[in-house]
Design a protein around this motif. Structure first.
Motif, PDB file in Angstrom:
ATOM      1  N   UNK A 119       0.702  -1.140  -0.044  1.00 23.50           N
ATOM      2  CA  UNK A 119       0.040   0.087  -0.045  1.00 23.50           C
ATOM      3  C   UNK A 119       1.025   1.432  -0.132  1.00 23.50           C
ATOM      4  N   UNK A 120       1.903   1.250   0.667  1.00 23.83           N
ATOM      5  CA  UNK A 120       2.831   2.423   0.441  1.00 23.83           C
ATOM      6  C   UNK A 120       3.480   2.739  -0.737  1.00 23.83           C
ATOM      7  N   UNK A 121       3.209   1.931  -1.679  1.00 26.38           N
ATOM      8  CA  UNK A 121       3.979   2.127  -3.094  1.00 26.38           C
ATOM      9  C   UNK A 121       2.909   2.304  -4.015  1.00 26.38           C
ATOM     10  N   UNK A 122       1.460   2.510  -3.602  1.00 26.20           N
ATOM     11  CA  UNK A 122       0.479   2.741  -4.594  1.00 26.20           C
ATOM     12  C   UNK A 122      -0.750   3.311  -4.025  1.00 26.20           C
ATOM     13  N   UNK A 123      -1.123   4.442  -4.890  1.00 26.69           N
ATOM     14  CA  UNK A 123      -2.519   5.115  -4.178  1.00 26.69           C
ATOM     15  C   UNK A 123      -3.436   5.285  -5.353  1.00 26.69           C
ATOM     16  N   UNK A 124      -4.721   4.850  -5.245  1.00 19.88           N
ATOM     17  CA  UNK A 124      -5.893   5.200  -6.005  1.00 19.88           C
ATOM     18  C   UNK A 124      -5.635   4.521  -7.408  1.00 19.88           C
ATOM     19  N   UNK A 125      -4.933   3.505  -7.567  1.00 21.14           N
ATOM     20  CA  UNK A 125      -4.510   2.986  -8.931  1.00 21.14           C
ATOM     21  C   UNK A 125      -4.180   4.055  -9.768  1.00 21.14           C
ATOM     22  N   UNK A 126      -3.626   4.923  -9.580  1.00 24.65           N
ATOM     23  CA  UNK A 126      -2.838   6.272 -10.237  1.00 24.65           C
ATOM     24  C   UNK A 126      -1.708   6.557 -10.204  1.00 24.65           C
ATOM     25  N   UNK A 127      -1.129   6.105  -9.224  1.00 24.62           N
ATOM     26  CA  UNK A 127       0.617   6.422  -8.797  1.00 24.62           C
ATOM     27  C   UNK A 127       1.134   5.243  -8.105  1.00 24.62           C
ATOM     28  N   UNK A 128       2.160   4.856  -8.623  1.00 25.89           N
ATOM     29  CA  UNK A 128       2.880   3.552  -8.289  1.00 25.89           C
ATOM     30  C   UNK A 128       4.444   3.911  -8.037  1.00 25.89           C
ATOM     31  N   UNK A 129       4.861   3.282  -6.982  1.00 31.31           N
ATOM     32  CA  UNK A 129       6.348   3.335  -6.615  1.00 31.31           C
ATOM     33  C   UNK A 129       7.131   2.318  -7.423  1.00 31.31           C
ATOM     34  N   UNK A 130       8.081   2.444  -8.213  1.00 31.93           N
ATOM     35  CA  UNK A 130       8.757   1.513  -8.874  1.00 31.93           C
ATOM     36  C   UNK A 130      10.107   1.133  -8.504  1.00 31.93           C
ATOM     37  N   UNK A 131      10.783   1.924  -7.486  1.00 30.06           N
ATOM     38  CA  UNK A 131      12.199   1.750  -7.052  1.00 30.06           C
ATOM     39  C   UNK A 131      12.039   1.718  -5.497  1.00 30.06           C
ATOM     40  N   UNK A 132      13.160   1.403  -5.148  1.00 29.59           N
ATOM     41  CA  UNK A 132      13.504   1.406  -3.539  1.00 29.59           C
ATOM     42  C   UNK A 132      15.044   2.138  -3.369  1.00 29.59           C
ATOM     43  N   UNK A 133      14.942   3.235  -3.015  1.00 30.26           N
ATOM     44  CA  UNK A 133      16.046   4.096  -2.985  1.00 30.26           C
ATOM     45  C   UNK A 133      16.254   4.718  -1.423  1.00 30.26           C
ATOM     46  N   UNK A 134      17.257   4.394  -0.793  1.00 27.84           N
ATOM     47  CA  UNK A 134      17.481   5.129   0.394  1.00 27.84           C
ATOM     48  C   UNK A 134      18.381   6.347   0.529  1.00 27.84           C
ATOM     49  N   UNK A 135      17.753   7.343   1.354  1.00 27.05           N
ATOM     50  CA  UNK A 135      18.731   8.683   1.612  1.00 27.05           C
ATOM     51  C   UNK A 135      19.927   8.301   2.473  1.00 27.05           C
ATOM     52  N   UNK A 136      21.106   8.407   1.953  1.00 31.39           N
ATOM     53  CA  UNK A 136      22.212   8.059   2.432  1.00 31.39           C
ATOM     54  C   UNK A 136      23.242   9.383   3.074  1.00 31.39           C
ATOM     55  N   UNK A 137      24.161   9.020   3.932  1.00 29.45           N
ATOM     56  CA  UNK A 137      25.359   9.907   4.042  1.00 29.45           C
ATOM     57  C   UNK A 137      26.449   9.308   3.138  1.00 29.45           C
ATOM     58  N   UNK A 138      26.931  10.178   2.353  1.00 27.52           N
ATOM     59  CA  UNK A 138      28.107   9.605   1.512  1.00 27.52           C
ATOM     60  C   UNK A 138      29.247  10.432   1.944  1.00 27.52           C
ATOM     61  N   UNK A 139      30.448   9.686   1.928  1.00 29.43           N
ATOM     62  CA  UNK A 139      31.660  10.456   2.550  1.00 29.43           C
ATOM     63  C   UNK A 139      32.950  10.124   1.623  1.00 29.43           C
ATOM     64  N   UNK A 140      34.009  10.878   1.900  1.00 31.57           N
ATOM     65  CA  UNK A 140      35.332  10.519   1.192  1.00 31.57           C
ATOM     66  C   UNK A 140      36.236   9.687   1.809  1.00 31.57           C
ATOM     67  N   UNK A 141      36.285   8.375   1.432  1.00 38.83           N
ATOM     68  CA  UNK A 141      36.988   7.323   2.004  1.00 38.83           C
ATOM     69  C   UNK A 141      38.365   7.811   2.319  1.00 38.83           C
ATOM     70  N   UNK A 142      39.194   8.671   1.368  1.00 40.08           N
ATOM     71  CA  UNK A 142      40.531   8.928   1.450  1.00 40.08           C
ATOM     72  C   UNK A 142      40.708   9.830   2.516  1.00 40.08           C
ATOM     73  N   UNK A 143      39.847  10.769   2.794  1.00 46.10           N
ATOM     74  CA  UNK A 143      39.912  11.944   3.773  1.00 46.10           C
ATOM     75  C   UNK A 143      39.221  11.807   5.135  1.00 46.10           C
ATOM     76  N   UNK A 144      38.352  10.706   5.315  1.00 50.54           N
ATOM     77  CA  UNK A 144      37.848  10.470   6.339  1.00 50.54           C
ATOM     78  C   UNK A 144      38.235   8.863   6.716  1.00 50.54           C
TER      79      UNK A 144
END
Length: 345
Positions: A119-144
């Motif tokens: 249910x969290x990925x569809x509403x009213x048979x008019x919009x649908x979620x087709x991916x699964x993407x997290x919001x992340x923290x990206x960092x520089x491996x060489x500097x941290x």
């Protein structure tokens, strides 16, 4: 600087709709053309669209890549004016897509593939979620080093307080005035995080940078201009394939986005758009999306992210609150008081 930022933000809120796409590509050579407008970078979406037209040689896909705010403006105007819309829209700014559905701008469709979505990925048979993407923290491996990398928002706050000189001008995130996705993440943080106000204060203290685009932010981390990127889409980090850029799934909570697909009302090729939607939800297409980073399995053994720390952004009327004008202006004001705008190279 803050007064200038606030004036710019208010101008952006009231600006005329943007009409130009950022880039275009054509897939396939079939005689029936389908127009797909999307916020997804062409390079990332190419494998799955290539496969779709290979399976449907009678079709060709005209793909237009847009910024999320410009795509919303164009789609809304097409709906209001009755002008011919795109045949399909795919956007990461899902609150804008739900708004369009709520404004009766979408055509309904139902199939076994769409009804199998949670249910969290569809509403009213008019919009649908087709991916699964997290919001992340990206960092520089060489500097941290591993010990220096903050693995949750509390640790990030501590790092900013304890080592402000190290992080000055070297923390980046989306500019919410330019990015509908960035606004959605910031709004979701404001509801979820007890750390939200403190994070804004911390970002202001170290002159954090707000800029427009995932690719630009990730390139900045890879090149060492930024040590950390906050709340960027993990899919774009994976797609960039930069060995010096690491990913952290915040342990306190990680926002999960499902990119939204909509068939506009009046689409000339609505039936074919529905065929594309069904394909995107097949196991084959999901595997291709997984290879490009647009689908993430989030295995706790690999990501370190507990199931309880996942926060799915739903395709539902609940996120329409993010479109409330008063809430928008308040968040824009807080954001503009916090961030300086990145200067383009």
């Amino acid at each position: 600087m803050r007064r200038w930022l606030t004036a710019l933000t208010l101008a952006l809120i009231t600006a005329a709709p943007l009409t130009a796409q950022e880039a275009t590509a054509r897939f396939g050579t079939g005689t029936t053309e389908v127009l797909l407008r999307s916020t997804t970078d062409i390079a990332i979406i190419t494998p799955v669209i290539d496969r779709f037209v290979a399976l449907n040689p009678d079709l060709s896909i005209m793909y237009e890549q847009w910024g999320s705010n410009a795509l919303f403006d164009r789609s809304r105007e097409d709906c209001r004016n009755g002008t011919e819309p795109a045949d399909a829209i795919l956007s990461s700014a899902v609150q804008q897509m739900v708004w369009l559905v709520n404004a009766a701008c979408a055509a309904p469709y139902r199939s076994p593939n769409t009804t199998a979505l949670p249910p969290s990925r569809r509403w009213r048979d008019e919009v649908w979620g087709v991916t699964t993407e997290p919001a992340v923290i990206a960092y520089n491996r060489q500097l941290l080093s591993g010990a220096e990398v903050p693995r949750n928002r509390f640790a990030l706050l501590d790092a900013l307080r304890e080592r402000p000189a190290l992080f000055r001008n070297r923390i980046a995130t989306y500019d919410i005035a330019e990015s509908g996705l960035g606004f959605l993440f910031a709004y979701s943080d404001s509801l979820e995080a007890t750390t939200f106000g403190a994070l804004l204060e911390g970002f202001a203290r170290v002159d954090a940078v707000a800029t427009c685009c995932s690719a630009e932010i990730i390139d900045g981390v890879a090149q060492g201009r930024y040590l950390i990127a906050y709340n960027v889409l993990g899919s774009y980090v994976v797609a960039a394939d930069e060995p010096d850029v690491g990913i952290i799934y915040p342990e306190d909570y990680t926002l999960l986005l499902s990119r939204a697909f909509m068939i506009p009302k009046g689409a000339a090729q609505g039936r074919i758009a529905a065929r594309l939607l069904d394909f995107l939800l097949t196991a084959e297409a999901q595997a291709l999306l997984r290879q490009t980073g647009l689908v993430t399995d989030l295995d706790p053994a690999e990501t370190g992210l507990a199931v309880s720390a996942r926060r799915t952004i739903p395709l539902s009327p609940a996120i329409l609150v993010a479109r409330d004008a008063n809430r928008q202006q308040l968040l824009f004001r807080f954001w503009s008081d916090t961030f300086q705008r990145a200067e383009l190279p």
